[in-house]
Every structure is written in C-alpha cells, then in structure tokens.
Design a protein around this motif. Structure first.
Motif, PDB file in Angstrom:
ATOM      1  N   ARG A 107      -1.805 -11.972  -1.190  1.00 18.64           N
ATOM      2  CA  ARG A 107      -1.748 -10.616  -1.728  1.00 18.64           C
ATOM      3  C   ARG A 107      -3.063  -9.870  -1.620  1.00 18.64           C
ATOM      4  O   ARG A 107      -3.088  -8.654  -1.812  1.00 18.64           O
ATOM      5  CB  ARG A 107      -1.299 -10.658  -3.199  1.00 18.64           C
ATOM      6  CG  ARG A 107       0.200 -10.853  -3.381  1.00 18.64           C
ATOM      7  CD  ARG A 107       0.625 -10.554  -4.802  1.00 18.64           C
ATOM      8  NE  ARG A 107       0.216 -11.594  -5.718  1.00 18.64           N
ATOM      9  CZ  ARG A 107       0.981 -12.637  -6.060  1.00 18.64           C
ATOM     10  NH1 ARG A 107       2.189 -12.758  -5.536  1.00 18.64           N
ATOM     11  NH2 ARG A 107       0.553 -13.540  -6.907  1.00 18.64           N
ATOM     12  N   ARG A 108      -4.141 -10.571  -1.329  1.00 20.17           N
ATOM     13  CA  ARG A 108      -5.433  -9.894  -1.217  1.00 20.17           C
ATOM     14  C   ARG A 108      -5.390  -8.892  -0.065  1.00 20.17           C
ATOM     15  O   ARG A 108      -4.845  -9.199   1.011  1.00 20.17           O
ATOM     16  CB  ARG A 108      -6.550 -10.910  -0.969  1.00 20.17           C
ATOM     17  CG  ARG A 108      -6.900 -11.694  -2.201  1.00 20.17           C
ATOM     18  CD  ARG A 108      -8.021 -12.695  -2.040  1.00 20.17           C
ATOM     19  NE  ARG A 108      -8.589 -12.806  -0.726  1.00 20.17           N
ATOM     20  CZ  ARG A 108      -9.015 -13.969  -0.211  1.00 20.17           C
ATOM     21  NH1 ARG A 108      -8.884 -15.090  -0.905  1.00 20.17           N
ATOM     22  NH2 ARG A 108      -9.570 -14.018   0.978  1.00 20.17           N
ATOM     23  N   ASP A 138      -7.498  -7.923   2.080  1.00 22.79           N
ATOM     24  CA  ASP A 138      -8.094  -8.370   3.343  1.00 22.79           C
ATOM     25  C   ASP A 138      -7.174  -9.333   4.078  1.00 22.79           C
ATOM     26  O   ASP A 138      -7.082  -9.318   5.308  1.00 22.79           O
ATOM     27  CB  ASP A 138      -9.464  -9.016   3.108  1.00 22.79           C
ATOM     28  CG  ASP A 138      -9.383 -10.226   2.184  1.00 22.79           C
ATOM     29  OD1 ASP A 138      -8.588 -10.198   1.229  1.00 22.79           O
ATOM     30  OD2 ASP A 138     -10.121 -11.195   2.419  1.00 22.79           O
ATOM     31  N   GLN A 154      -3.788  -9.391   3.730  1.00 24.69           N
ATOM     32  CA  GLN A 154      -2.654  -8.616   4.227  1.00 24.69           C
ATOM     33  C   GLN A 154      -3.028  -7.860   5.497  1.00 24.69           C
ATOM     34  O   GLN A 154      -2.245  -7.819   6.454  1.00 24.69           O
ATOM     35  CB  GLN A 154      -2.186  -7.640   3.150  1.00 24.69           C
ATOM     36  CG  GLN A 154      -1.479  -8.313   1.989  1.00 24.69           C
ATOM     37  CD  GLN A 154      -0.861  -7.307   1.032  1.00 24.69           C
ATOM     38  OE1 GLN A 154      -1.105  -6.121   1.127  1.00 24.69           O
ATOM     39  NE2 GLN A 154      -0.051  -7.811   0.115  1.00 24.69           N
ATOM     40  N   GLU A 160      -1.596 -15.822  -4.152  1.00 24.23           N
ATOM     41  CA  GLU A 160      -2.686 -14.923  -4.542  1.00 24.23           C
ATOM     42  C   GLU A 160      -3.518 -14.539  -3.323  1.00 24.23           C
ATOM     43  O   GLU A 160      -3.899 -13.384  -3.152  1.00 24.23           O
ATOM     44  CB  GLU A 160      -3.568 -15.587  -5.604  1.00 24.23           C
ATOM     45  CG  GLU A 160      -2.927 -15.646  -6.984  1.00 24.23           C
ATOM     46  CD  GLU A 160      -2.649 -14.259  -7.544  1.00 24.23           C
ATOM     47  OE1 GLU A 160      -3.493 -13.363  -7.372  1.00 24.23           O
ATOM     48  OE2 GLU A 160      -1.559 -14.072  -8.133  1.00 24.23           O
ATOM     49  N   ARG A 161      -3.811 -15.516  -2.482  1.00 26.88           N
ATOM     50  CA  ARG A 161      -4.580 -15.225  -1.259  1.00 26.88           C
ATOM     51  C   ARG A 161      -3.816 -14.261  -0.365  1.00 26.88           C
ATOM     52  O   ARG A 161      -4.399 -13.355   0.235  1.00 26.88           O
ATOM     53  CB  ARG A 161      -4.876 -16.521  -0.494  1.00 26.88           C
ATOM     54  CG  ARG A 161      -5.832 -17.446  -1.194  1.00 26.88           C
ATOM     55  CD  ARG A 161      -6.155 -18.662  -0.327  1.00 26.88           C
ATOM     56  NE  ARG A 161      -6.954 -19.638  -1.069  1.00 26.88           N
ATOM     57  CZ  ARG A 161      -7.412 -20.781  -0.556  1.00 26.88           C
ATOM     58  NH1 ARG A 161      -7.154 -21.076   0.712  1.00 26.88           N
ATOM     59  NH2 ARG A 161      -8.124 -21.605  -1.284  1.00 26.88           N
TER      60      ARG A 161
END
Length: 470
Positions: A51-52, A54, A56, A48-49
């Motif tokens: 995919r954020r 910021d 990426q 999940e982190r």
C-alpha cells in the motif's frame, strides 16, 4: 489447548486426538496454528508494503516496463524508437498493441467485470508463488475479484479441469498451453500464456547413494522422475543427459511423478533422482535423503518454468476479468522479484492451504542461501526468480524440443504457434496500422548449456542434435 484427554469435560469429545476434531495430535495442531499465525503476520506486513505509494508506483511502473520490454527486448531499439517518434506517440502506439486495452488500463483502470467469482488452480510448488501470494495479500480482491485458489494434485488434473472449464485460469507448466493448443496429448483447445510465473527455480536432485556418481555418463539405467511430459523439467533433463551422450529414451528411464510425491519416491528407492520443482529439491536435502546435483539455472540461466494462463475462449468472453487477473498476478510478481520480500513470502505461502512446507525449506529456496546436501552452504540469489515476460523465443525453443523428441511430427511453423499462444502481441502488424515503423522484438537469444538459440534458425537448431527422435 491441553494435549491430554479429559473424560470429565462435558464440552469436549472423548477422542485420543486433537479436540478440534481433526485427525492429528494436539501438538500438531499447535504447530500448524503457529505456522498460520506467522503467515498472517507476514501477510499483514507485505500488504502494508504493497500500500505504500512508492511500492504502488513501482508496481505500476513494473507492469508498464514489463510490457514495453516485451515489445522491445533490445534496449537500444527501444531508445531509437522513442527518440524517433517522441514519448507521447510511442505511448499511444504501444498502448494500442497490448493483448488487453492499454498500458494505463493494465496498470490502473478497472472496467466492469464480466465474471467475479473465479476458480484458479495451482500445484503446491514455489513456481506458483505469484499466483498463490496474490490470494492472502488481497491482490485479487483489490481488482474486484473473488478468487478461489485451488490446490491440485497433478498436472494431468490441471489440464483436464481446464479442458472441462472447471477452472477459469490456472498455474500451467509453460509448455502445456502449447501442447493443448496443438492437440498433443489431449483434445485440441486454444490456450494462452499470460505471464511466466517463475524463472529458474528447479534442480536435478539425486539420492544420497549416488554422491560418487555425479558424472552423467555413469547414469545409464538410472530412473528419473519429472512432473509431466510437457514440462521444462522433461525437456531440460533430456537435453542435459543427451549432451553427455545418453539417449533419454533408451539409456535412462523417465517417469511422470506429481511433485509432492517425488521425495517419498526417492526415499523408497523407486527413483534415483528427479529434475523437479522446488521446494521438493530442497525438501530432499532437508529430509537428508538427497542432494542437489545442479540447479537448472546452470543449464539455462533465466529459463522459464511455470506460467499463468487460461483458454483463449475465456479471454475473449471475459476481457475485463482477464485484465483484472493479469493485474493481480503481475503485482504479485513485482513483489516476489524484490529480494527484501522473500523471507516474508516464504512465511505467507508455507501454510497447509498453500504449499504445506516447512518455512525453513521455503526460505532457503526463495532467498538462495541453502544447504546443498553435499556439506556446503550455497549463496545463489537468483536460484529462483519471477520475471513475468512470456518471451516468444522461449516458446519456440520448447517447440524445437517437442519436435526433437517426437511429441510433434513434421514441419513446424514455430513463430506462428508461439505468437498465438504466448501473449506478446503482434507489434509489427498493429504499429504499421498507426503508420509507425514497426520494431522487431519478442525473440531474444539465449544460451542452453553454452549453445546459443536463435529463434530465426529454429528448424536448423532442432535438426542439429546427434541424439533425438526427429
């Protein structure tokens, strides 16, 4: 799941072991399942982190900044160059000299892959964190790759499987591709270091019985283990004892022991200590059989240890696949460098298919807050780090130590070998083709036990030591 055998259960084998059929107790099954559940939860959070937007953007910026830093290790030189030619020209010039395609291709583009199903070897140590975590976090899949990360018993087997083309790419000790490319200790096959997997992250661990013998001058007759001859562990241990007046070839014994077997050998008294990779230094403390004499960052802060690499032939035949692998591993390195991710990463790499280690041990290593076995809790945030840049001056230093201890003979063209094996591109040649002033770079200086190393003076450095074979 009940831990009791039931002779009247028609659906369950009557075995005095786990009902899953594996040779372990049901309690061990439950414990293993708990570890795997914890790892799955941590992996979901990290995905999940990742995919954020910021994160990426940070990952792409990390890839680009890492490669620019490789060409311009001195920030003042980078600023002067960009001011002289402008941002657009600088990007075009730099993009033309990368080992594969361009900065944009490295960070974003996904060209057609020559090969999608890959086997990548690794040794179960924290040094391989980026290469390992890229698997459960799906970074290989994001690049269109189906990667099987294969736990491997020892470094000689890693070498042999690369030579036999059983592995497409692998977790290397960073000196190994130099040795294999030179035909030292094996047949000669050109290999390349694409990224450094980890910096620091090693220690000298001694058996508890030696707590009153911390002075290396008292180590005459000691038996030490290192994971492989062509390793930073071997070279740093030799350097350390020689600086204290001992000849590592005559005053102590150095034997090769696979990392997973180091703790057992220490417990059995077969060795007095080892300079080895984590988590096995911390595992010795956890098992209350050893203590951390020193972290290798105290010998050379920022030293390389392991690398991610492959054969030159594989890169030439599969450039897009190699680019995709490169992107996946660099993305993982970017996340591993962030201290906020370290506790979750410890959970992700703890299960049996990866490191098979207690989460508490891995957390101590990766967060840098740990028990040292001497009664203290230490806080060393950079105990382990994951800077991916394969500086060519690092390769030159390794070559000086291979020469010092008789692994390679005669005169050595240090920079030629370093530039052939460590994939920092020949910036000077390529930028001259663009009529741009070619920057110097790729050979930053560093200090080993207080002594500065300058790659331009490598031959003199190699001859400067009172103890050695050369």
């Amino acid at each position: 799941m009940s831990s009791l055998p039931d002779p009247y259960d028609a659906d369950r084998p009557l075995m005095l072991r786990c009902s899953c059929g594996r040779d372990h107790a049901a309690a061990d099954h439950d414990a293993e399942a708990a570890v795997e559940a914890s790892a799955a939860s941590a992996a979901r959070e990290l995905r999940e982190r990742a995919r954020r937007p910021d994160v990426q953007a940070l990952s792409n910026a990390f890839v680009e900044a890492s490669l620019v830093k490789a060409l311009f290790p001195h920030d003042a030189l980078r600023r002067r160059f960009i001011r002289a030619v402008g941002r657009g020209t600088a990007m075009a010039a730099i993009g033309s000299v990368l080992p594969i395609a361009s900065l944009q291709a490295m960070a974003q583009d996904k060209a057609a892959l020559e090969k999608k199903d890959l086997k990548v070897g690794f040794i179960p140590i924290t040094c391989a964190t980026p290469l390992i975590m890229a698997h459960p976090l799906g970074f290989y899949r994001q690049q269109g790759l189906n990667v099987d990360v294969v736990k491997t018993a020892g470094w000689a087997l890693i070498r042999d499987k690369m030579l036999n083309k059983e592995y497409d790419a692998t977790h290397f000790l960073s000196p190994m591709p130099l040795a294999i490319s030179l035909g030292v200790g094996s047949s000669q096959v050109p290999m390349n270091v694409a990224t450094i997997q980890n910096t620091n992250g090693q220690a000298i661990t001694l058996a508890n019985k030696h707590k009153d013998r911390r002075d290396p001058k008292l180590w005459k007759g000691f038996r030490f283990a290192v994971p492989f001859e062509f390793s930073m562990h071997n070279f740093l241990l030799r350097y350390y004892v020689a600086e204290h007046g001992l000849n590592p070839d005559t005053d102590i014994q150095i034997r090769v022991v696979p990392p997973p077997e180091m703790v057992a050998n220490l417990r059995a008294g077969n060795i007095d200590g080892y300079l080895g990779p984590d988590p096995f230094n911390q595992r010795a403390v956890f098992e209350e059989i050893g203590f951390l004499h020193l972290l290798t960052k105290d010998l050379w802060n920022g030293h390389p240890c392991c690398a991610f690499g492959t054969s030159t032939e594989f890169i030439q035949q599969n450039p897009n696949t190699f680019a995709a692998l490169y992107r996946a591993v660099l993305t993982a390195s970017s996340m591993a460098r962030d201290p906020k991710n370290r506790e979750l990463i410890a959970k992700v790499i703890a299960p049996a298919q990866y490191l098979n280690q207690p989460e508490a041990v891995l957390t101590q290593v990766l967060t840098g807050r740990f028990a040292d076995g001497l009664g203290k809790i230490q806080t060393v945030p950079d105990r382990a780090d994951f800077d991916p840049i394969p500086w060519q001056s690092m390769a030159v230093w390794m070559l000086t130590q291979m020469q010092r201890w008789g692994y390679i003979k005669g005169e050595v063209n240090y920079k030629q070998i370093a530039e052939r094996v460590f994939l920092l591109t020949d910036a000077k040649k390529q930028m001259a083709a663009l009529d741009q002033k070619a920057p110097e770079g790729a050979y930053p200086r560093f200090k080993v036990m207080g002594k500065e190393f300058d790659a331009d003076k490598a031959a003199a450095y190699a001859k400067s030591f009172a103890i050695g074979k050369a």
